[in-house]
Design an enzyme around this catalytic site. Structure first.
Site, PDB file in Angstrom:
ATOM      1  N   ASP A 310       0.863  -1.184   0.000  1.00 57.45           N
ATOM      2  CA  ASP A 310       0.000   0.000   0.000  1.00 57.45           C
ATOM      3  C   ASP A 310       0.895   1.228   0.000  1.00 57.45           C
ATOM      4  OD1 ASP A 310      -2.161   1.715   0.164  1.00 57.45           O
ATOM      5  OD2 ASP A 310      -2.613   1.301   2.270  1.00 57.45           O
ATOM      6  N   HIS A 515      -5.033   3.598   1.375  1.00 62.28           N
ATOM      7  CA  HIS A 515      -6.183   2.759   1.044  1.00 62.28           C
ATOM      8  C   HIS A 515      -6.066   2.216  -0.381  1.00 62.28           C
ATOM      9  CE1 HIS A 515      -8.311   5.729   4.000  1.00 62.28           C
ATOM     10  NE2 HIS A 515      -7.533   4.870   4.636  1.00 62.28           N
ATOM     11  N   HIS A 516      -4.843   1.847  -0.768  1.00 60.74           N
ATOM     12  CA  HIS A 516      -4.565   1.239  -2.068  1.00 60.74           C
ATOM     13  C   HIS A 516      -3.993  -0.169  -1.882  1.00 60.74           C
ATOM     14  CE1 HIS A 516      -3.810   5.573  -3.785  1.00 60.74           C
ATOM     15  NE2 HIS A 516      -5.092   5.323  -3.599  1.00 60.74           N
ATOM     16  N   PRO A 517      -4.668  -1.051  -1.145  1.00 59.94           N
ATOM     17  CA  PRO A 517      -4.074  -2.368  -0.878  1.00 59.94           C
ATOM     18  C   PRO A 517      -4.048  -3.244  -2.124  1.00 59.94           C
ATOM     19  CG  PRO A 517      -6.331  -2.322  -0.110  1.00 59.94           C
ATOM     20  CD  PRO A 517      -6.018  -0.924  -0.565  1.00 59.94           C
TER      21      PRO A 517
END
EC number: 1.-.-.-
Length: 581
Positions: A310, A515-517
Site C-alpha cells: 500500500d 487505502h490502495h491495498p
C-alpha cells in the site's frame, strides 16, 4: 437593493438545501432496491459465470460478460446499492465508517502509526455495488508503462507488459463528459502549480491537474460506467446482501470449483471470480496456517495472503496569507456553494478538493515519489479523526488551525510510489467476516523512509518557490511531543529544512495509509498469467489483490483494465469451446 438580493439568495439556498436533503434521504431509503434480483425459484439454477463481489473488478467483469457472453451470469454482493449521498463528491468521507463500509482496522503497527489509537490504521473497504469505487476519491490514473514492464521483467509475466496493457488502460478511461479535469484557473493554488511547472521545467517532475470520475457534479463509478447499462439484461441476475461462505473444490478430472455456499443455499456454476479472504475460509492457502485455524485444507497455495502493499503518506498543512478559495467551513456553509452545485455541478461540492499532483519517476536509481495538493484550509476535527483513527494530540499537531472556520490553506501529501514494505492478510478465526488480521507493515523498509523524505524535500522546494510566493504560504511543521528531540526548532520555520530524523519521526507518528491495498493474490505466485488460481481450472481472481507490485498512482483504473482483459480471455475461451462442439 444589494442586501435584499443577498437575502433572497440565502433563502433560496436554504430551500434548495432542504429539498436536496429530502432527495438524499429518499435515495438512502431506496438504496437496497437492486434490480434483476435472483428469485427464490432460481436459486437452484446452474449459472455459467458466478462473480463474487460487485466492486471495481466485479462490476466491470459482470458488465462485459452480461453484454457479450451467451452464458448466464450471477453477481453476488455482500451489500446492496449505495445511497445518493455517495454520488456527491465532497461527501465521500461521510461514507466511511457507515453501513456501506466494512470498516476494517489494521493490526497494531510496529514501525508506524504511533499517533493513532492503538497504533491501528483505518482500512475502509466498500460494501455494496461498486465496492470501494464508491468510497474512494474518484481520481483517475492513466497508468505508467514501467509499472507493467516491471511485472514482465521481475515476475516473468511476459503477457503483462505495457505493450499488452496500453489498449486496456485506454478502454478503462471514461470518455467525456464522464470525466472532470480541474481547470488551470480553478484557484490560486492551481495557478501556482501551473507557474511551478514552467519554473521547474529543468527537473524530471511531471505536473498533473486532477482527473476525476465525475459527471455533471456526480460520482461516475464503475456502477454508472459499466454495470447500470447491462443491469436489466436477461442473462444477468444479481444476489445482493448475500455472503459467500465457502467454495468447494473437487477433481473432475482436474481440480475445479464445483459449488459455493451462499447463506443457506448452494449455487452450482462453471466459472467463478474470487479473492483472498474467501480463499482462506475455503481452505485454499498455507496449509499449516489453515490447520491452526481449524479450516480443512482443500488446496495448498502458501503465498495466499502475503505480499500486501500500500502507499503511505505524510500530510503537512500549509496556511495561506491570501483568500483562496480553498475548502473551509465558511465556504461550505455559504448558500452560493450549494446553489452553484445544484445548478451546474460546479464548485467545492463538485470534486473532492484534490487539485493536482507532482510526480518524479526517478532516475539513476532514485525511487519514484509523488506530491499531492489538497485544497483544504480548515480540516474538521471530528470528521477526520473518525476516519483516520488519530489521537487528539496527533491531529491537532498536524492541523494547528483546525478551529478556524475561515482558514485558507492547503495540505501537501508526500508519498513513495513504489514502497518496498510488505505485509500480510490472515484470518482471526475460521469465520471469514470477523475483522481479518490485516498487517500493512508500513515503513518496515528503510528505503520507504528515505523515499518519502525525498518527496517531502521536493514538496518544500515547490512551496518555497517564487511560483507559490503570491500565496504567502507557511508550512506548519507539526509539534509532536515524541519527536521534540529532533524538531521542529525555530530555524525550521524560517528555512524549512528540518532534519531527516525529525521527518522520519513524523512519518512514524502521523503518517497514513492510502487505502490502495494489493498484492495478496499476486500474479505469478497465486494466480497464473491469465488470472486463474494456480492448480484450479475454473477460478479467477480479478481485483487489486493480483497486483504483484504497487501502481505508481491510484489503482482503480488499473483494476478496471485488468477486468477488461480478464473478460477478453473468458469470452475467447467461450468462443473456442463453442467452435469445438
Amino acid at each position: 437593493m444589494g442586501m435584499k438580493f443577498q437575502k433572497i439568495l440565502v433563502l433560496a439556498g436554504i430551500v434548495i438545501g432542504f429539498l436536496s436533503i429530502i432527495v438524499v434521504l429518499a435515495g438512502t431509503l431506496l438504496k437496497n432496491s437492486v434490480p434483476n434480483v435472483l428469485a427464490p425459484v432460481e436459486r437452484h439454477f446452474a449459472f455459467d459465470y458466478v462473480i463474487v463481489g460487485g466492486g471495481t473488478g466485479g462490476s466491470t467483469l459482470t458488465s462485459l460478460l452480461a453484454k457479450n457472453s451467451n452464458g448466464s451470469v450471477l453477481l453476488i454482493e455482500a451489500g446492496g446499492q449505495f445511497g445518493l449521498l455517495s454520488r456527491i463528491p465532497l461527501l465521500t468521507t461521510f461514507q466511511q465508517k457507515g453501513i456501506n463500509d466494512w470498516s476494517f482496522l489494521s493490526v497494531p503497527q510496529k514501525h508506524s502509526s504511533r499517533g493513532l489509537i492503538e497504533r491501528r490504521q483505518c482500512l475502509p473497504r466498500g460494501k455494496g455495488l461498486g465496492g470501494s469505487a464508491n468510497l474512494n476519491y474518484m481520481l483517475h490514473f492513466d497508468g505508467h508503462g514501467p509499472d507493467f514492464d516491471s511485472w514482465r521483467d521481475h515476475h516473468n509475466l511476459s503477457d503483462w507488459s505495457w505493450a499488452q496493457m496500453r489498449s486496456f488502460m485506454a478502454a478503462a478511461k471514461p470518455k467525456n463528459p464522464d470525466m472532470l479535469e480541474i481547470p488551470r484557473r480553478y484557484s490560486k493554488l492551481t495557478e501556482a502549480l501551473e507557474e511551478a511547472q514552467a519554473q521547474f521545467a529543468y527537473k524530471d517532475w511531471i505536473f498533473r491537474r486532477s482527473l476525476y470520475n465525475i459527471r455533471n457534479g456526480l460520482r461516475h463509478s464503475v456502477v454508472q460506467q459499466f454495470l447500470n447499462p447491462v443491469i436489466h439484461h436477461s442473462n444477468l441476475r444479481l444476489l445482493p446482501d448475500a455472503l459467500v461462505k465457502r467454495i468447494q473444490l473437487a477433481p473432475s478430472p482436474f481440480l475445479q470449483a464445483t459449488s459455493i455456499l451462499v447463506g443457506i443455499k448452494d449455487e452450482e456454476n462453471r466459472e467463478k471470480e474470487f479473492s483472498i479472504e474467501l480463499l482462506m475460509a475455503s481452505g485454499i492457502g498455507d496449509v499449516s496456517a489453515l490447520k491452526k485455524l481449524g479450516i480443512p485444507a482443500q488446496h495448498s497455495l502458501p503465498l495466499v495472503g502475503h505480499n500486501l502493499h500500500d502507499h503511505f503518506n505524510l500530510p503537512l498543512f500549509v496556511s495561506m496569507g491570501v483568500t483562496g478559495p480553498t475548502l473551509n467551513q465558511n465556504t461550505l456553509l455559504n448558500p452560493m456553494t450549494l446553489i452553484n452545485y445544484l445548478s451546474s455541478g460546479s464548485g467545492p461540492l463538485g470534486n473532492f478538493g484534490v487539485l493536482g499532483n507532482v510526480v518524479s519517476y526517478g532516475g539513476l536509481g532514485a525511487p519514484p515519489y509523488g506530491i499531492t495538493f489538497f485544497g483544504a484550509g480548515a480540516i474538521d476535527e471530528s470528521a477526520l479523526m473518525s476516519i483516520s483513527n488519530f489521537k487528539g494530540p496527533a491531529f491537532r499537531a498536524l492541523f494547528p488551525r483546525y478551529y478556524n472556520s475561515s482558514q485558507e490553506g492547503f495540505v501537501v501529501i508526500s508519498s513513495c510510489l513504489q514502497p518496498k514494505s510488505r505485509g500480510s492478510v490472515g484470518l482471526l478465526n475460521r469465520h471469514m467476516r470477523r475483522n481479518p488480521l490485516i498487517d500493512p507493515n508500513y515503513l518496515s523498509s528503510e528505503e520507504d523512509v528515505a523515499c518519502t523524505i525525498s518527496a517531502i524535500r521536493s514538496a518544500v522546494e515547490l512551496v518555497n518557490s517564487t511560483a507559490f510566493a503570491a500565496l504567502h504560504p507557511r508550512i506548519h511543521w507539526p509539534r509532536v511531543q515524541e519527536c521534540s528531540n529532533f524538531g521542529p526548532f525555530e530555524r525550521d520555520f524560517f528555512d524549512n529544512r528540518p532534519s531527516d530524523q525529525y521527518l522520519e519521526c513524523l512519518m512514524r507518528h502521523v503518517g497514513l495509509g492510502s487505502h490502495h491495498p494489493g498484492g495478496t493474490c499476486a500474479l505469478g505466485s497465486v494466480v497464473d498469467s491469465q488470472l486463474r488460481l494456480k492448480g484450479v481450472s475454473n477460478v479467477r481472481v480479478v481485483d487489486a489483490s493480483v497486483l504483484p507490485r504497487p501502481i505508481s498512482g491510484n489503482p482503480n483504473s488499473v483494476v478496471v483494465a485488468i477486468a477488461l482483459r480478464a473478460a477478453s480471455w473468458i469470452l475467447k475461451s467461450e468462443l473456442q469451446a463453442g467452435d469445438s462442439k
